[in-house]
Design a protein around this motif. Structure first.
Motif, mmCIF file in Angstrom:
data_model
loop_
_atom_site.group_PDB
_atom_site.id
_atom_site.type_symbol
_atom_site.label_atom_id
_atom_site.label_comp_id
_atom_site.label_asym_id
_atom_site.label_seq_id
_atom_site.Cartn_x
_atom_site.Cartn_y
_atom_site.Cartn_z
ATOM 1 N N SER A 138 0.836 -1.031 0.059
ATOM 2 C CA SER A 138 -0.237 -0.012 0.095
ATOM 3 C C SER A 138 0.922 1.233 0.051
ATOM 4 N N GLN A 139 1.944 1.417 0.751
ATOM 5 C CA GLN A 139 2.860 2.437 0.865
ATOM 6 C C GLN A 139 3.602 2.652 -0.763
ATOM 7 N N SER A 140 3.947 1.623 -1.157
ATOM 8 C CA SER A 140 4.325 1.735 -2.689
ATOM 9 C C SER A 140 3.433 2.349 -3.487
ATOM 10 N N LEU A 141 2.155 1.898 -3.346
ATOM 11 C CA LEU A 141 1.250 2.392 -4.231
ATOM 12 C C LEU A 141 1.117 3.945 -4.018
ATOM 13 N N VAL A 142 1.010 4.360 -2.824
ATOM 14 C CA VAL A 142 0.841 5.673 -2.347
ATOM 15 C C VAL A 142 1.966 6.309 -3.162
ATOM 16 N N ILE A 143 3.281 5.893 -2.928
ATOM 17 C CA ILE A 143 4.483 6.740 -3.566
ATOM 18 C C ILE A 143 4.124 6.796 -5.282
ATOM 19 N N ILE A 144 4.033 5.847 -5.669
ATOM 20 C CA ILE A 144 4.142 5.783 -7.027
ATOM 21 C C ILE A 144 2.852 6.391 -7.965
ATOM 22 N N SER A 145 1.715 6.661 -6.999
ATOM 23 C CA SER A 145 0.486 7.485 -7.563
ATOM 24 C C SER A 145 0.819 8.800 -7.817
ATOM 25 N N ALA A 198 -5.641 8.961 -3.797
ATOM 26 C CA ALA A 198 -6.249 9.687 -4.806
ATOM 27 C C ALA A 198 -5.643 11.062 -4.743
ATOM 28 N N ILE A 199 -5.376 11.737 -3.487
ATOM 29 C CA ILE A 199 -4.825 13.178 -3.325
ATOM 30 C C ILE A 199 -3.522 13.207 -4.215
ATOM 31 N N ARG A 200 -2.635 12.084 -3.979
ATOM 32 C CA ARG A 200 -1.293 12.403 -4.326
ATOM 33 C C ARG A 200 -1.268 12.097 -5.877
ATOM 34 N N LEU A 201 -2.388 11.306 -6.480
ATOM 35 C CA LEU A 201 -2.424 11.420 -7.903
ATOM 36 C C LEU A 201 -2.926 12.686 -8.537
ATOM 37 N N LEU A 202 -3.770 13.526 -7.664
ATOM 38 C CA LEU A 202 -4.212 14.838 -8.085
ATOM 39 C C LEU A 202 -2.799 15.781 -8.009
ATOM 40 N N ILE A 203 -2.165 15.578 -6.886
ATOM 41 C CA ILE A 203 -0.857 16.473 -6.953
ATOM 42 C C ILE A 203 0.029 16.248 -8.155
#
Length: 525
Positions: A138-145, A198-203
């Motif tokens: 999950s943490q990796s997915l957050v980073i790469i998003s 979601a918010i990291r993807l938007l950033i």
């Protein structure tokens, strides 16, 4: 005082070159705010990377209701990604395509299953702990998003900057990213990892136009004879951004108050936008503060093929859409893309580097602000990278202006320095002076490869930067797989070295044919 030196504008009219216009500060101010924009972009991009471990630790004491996670799709996706990674890794190790034995896969799945609660079972109506939500996958997915969104808006951002001017595209990109950064702590507390993805993807989507918009503005504002110094100074601003983020993160992590880092970098970006919107303009013709001497000087020193899309009455001149076919079939463009990808591949994991230092200091009962030596060890290489970019940029301007080397030869020289200094760093990586070679390599990259979009197509600098920098970010999405591939197969390093030498042979600092424009028509405001 007017000297007996003359330059010529695009219509071959003689324009006096004066000290006043050369030393005016308007273009320097524009470059300074662009430099700050890059700093803000990097701090907002990496803020989560250095805070994620602290977020997970804080979350361990809390209990998140499974009903609020809506079947926890983020964990399911992370498990699926981990299984795919396991299959790919196993096949690479075997060296051939074959079905994997069921036992290792089952063991992998079993390891990923959440730890049972007091009930001993997994039910949708029961709660799950944050440790289960914040799995490693999950943490990796957050980073790469972030990078998934970041890559998507590079080319659109470049085209918008060329069409409407870089000021508002750049300003909007940084402002929206700043607002989302300020909202990140609340998103984490309310929605957990799914909201953070979601918010990291938007950033990432918001930050994508940053480099293309900056390039479009630099093409209009920076004279060719100053491109090496000013361009390198601006585009290498990320090195200073990394340094500032490390210091801020070291302070807030020591106090165990991770949201402060997001508030500091997000708030700083908002303040930057206020100053940028009031002072800076997309083109010299739009700027009410610039002196006529400096405006004429800039126009006489930029590329002869550059169109100045100035407002004139009720119409605005615009350039036609880029010739995509010519661009994508251009060998120098693909050499630029390949070099950009290899640069991003070679960069170290900054967040892990910071976490290691903080962990070591924590074990000693001190902080980065208490240990000056540790702080300098962490920040000095990035400051050295920036200083090296200024030095190599100035050298490039000197070699070109004195006629010692052509622009293409100079850019290739810088690319060779990247290869040579990078190789020396690999040889002396454990020596005390090894970082010096790394700094020289990074500095030469900014004075060579990074300036090529401005050299090759001033009219489409934003689009070309969008193509090269956008595709160049692809390794950030695939970094875990690329690192594992390079560790298992030594030949990968040799292939990368050969590709860099090929890129060095094919890059070009000359204006390309697709930069030449036909007639452009005015459009109504």
């Amino acid at each position: 005082m007017i000297h007996n030196l003359y330059d010529y504008n695009h219509n071959q009219k003689c324009i006096p070159y004066s000290k006043n216009c050369a030393s005016s500060l308007t273009r320097v101010i524009l470059c300074f705010f662009s430099f700050l924009a890059i700093i803000n972009a990097y701090t907002m991009r990496l803020c989560l990377d250095v805070s994620l471990n602290r977020i997970v630790l804080d979350c361990k004491e809390e209990h998140v209701d499974q009903r609020k996670t809506k079947d926890n799709w983020i964990l399911d996706l992370a498990v699926a990604i981990n299984q795919t990674a396991f299959l790919v890794s196993s096949r690479l190790a075997a060296g051939k395509e074959e079905k994997l034995k069921p036992q290792p896969a089952q063991q992998q799945q079993k390891r990923l299953e959440p730890m049972p609660h007091t009930t001993g079972e997994w039910h949708s109506h029961t709660g799950i702990s944050c440790a289960e939500l914040w799995s490693r996958q999950s943490q990796s997915l957050v980073i790469i998003s972030f990078y998934a969104g970041y890559m998507l808006t590079h080319i659109p951002g470049g085209r918008l900057a060329e069409r409407y001017g870089g000021k508002w595209i750049l300003g909007s990109a940084i402002l929206l990213a700043a607002i989302l950064t300020l909202l990140t702590p609340s998103a984490v507390r309310v929605g957990g990892p799914s909201a953070l993805v979601a918010i990291r993807l938007l950033i990432g989507l918001c930050e994508g136009p940053t480099f293309p918009a900056v390039s479009a503005m630099l093409a209009q504002w920076v004279p060719e004879q100053e491109r090496g110094f000013l361009g390198s100074c601006v585009l290498s601003g990320g090195e200073i951004g990394i340094t500032l983020l490390q210091l801020v993160s070291g302070l807030v992590m020591a106090e165990q108050d991770w949201p402060v880092a997001f508030y500091v970098v997000g708030g700083g970006a908002v303040f930057w936008f206020a100053g940028f919107a009031m002072i800076c303009y997309s083109k010299p013709d739009n700027c009410p503060y610039i002196k006529s001497e400096e405006k004429d000087y800039i126009k006489s020193q930029v590329s002869d093929t550059l169109i100045f899309s100035a407002q004139d009455g009720n119409a605005m001149a615009t350039i036609p859409p880029p010739p995509w076919r010519s661009m994508l079939l251009s060998t120098p463009v693909w050499a630029l893309i390949s070099a950009s990808m290899q640069h991003d591949w070679s960069r170290p994991e900054l967040s892990q580097e910071l976490q290691d230092v903080l962990q070591e200091l924590k074990a000693q009962g001190s902080t980065m602000w208490d240990e000056v030596v540790a702080s300098l060890t962490l920040t000095a290489p990035h400051i050295g990278n920036w200083v090296a970019s200024l030095s190599t940029g100035s050298l490039s301007d000197f070699l070109i202006s004195e006629g010692i080397l052509s622009r293409t030869q100079t850019r290739r020289l810088m690319s060779w320095l990247v290869f040579i200094c990078g190789s020396m760093y690999m040889v002396y990586v454990k020596a005390n002076f090894g970082k010096v070679w790394s700094c020289l390599a990074v500095g030469a990259y900014y004075a060579g490869i990074k300036l090529l979009p401005l050299d090759m197509s001033p009219n489409y600098a934003g689009t070309l930067m969008g193509i090269s920098n956008g595709l160049g970010s692809l390794p950030n999405l695939l970094m875990p797989y690329l690192k594992e591939l390079e560790e298992k197969y030594a030949i990968v390093g040799s292939i990368r070295a050969a590709l860099w030498l090929i890129c060095t042979s094919y890059i070009s600092g000359d204006v390309q044919s697709y930069n030449q424009l036909g007639t452009h028509t005015p459009i109504a405001n």
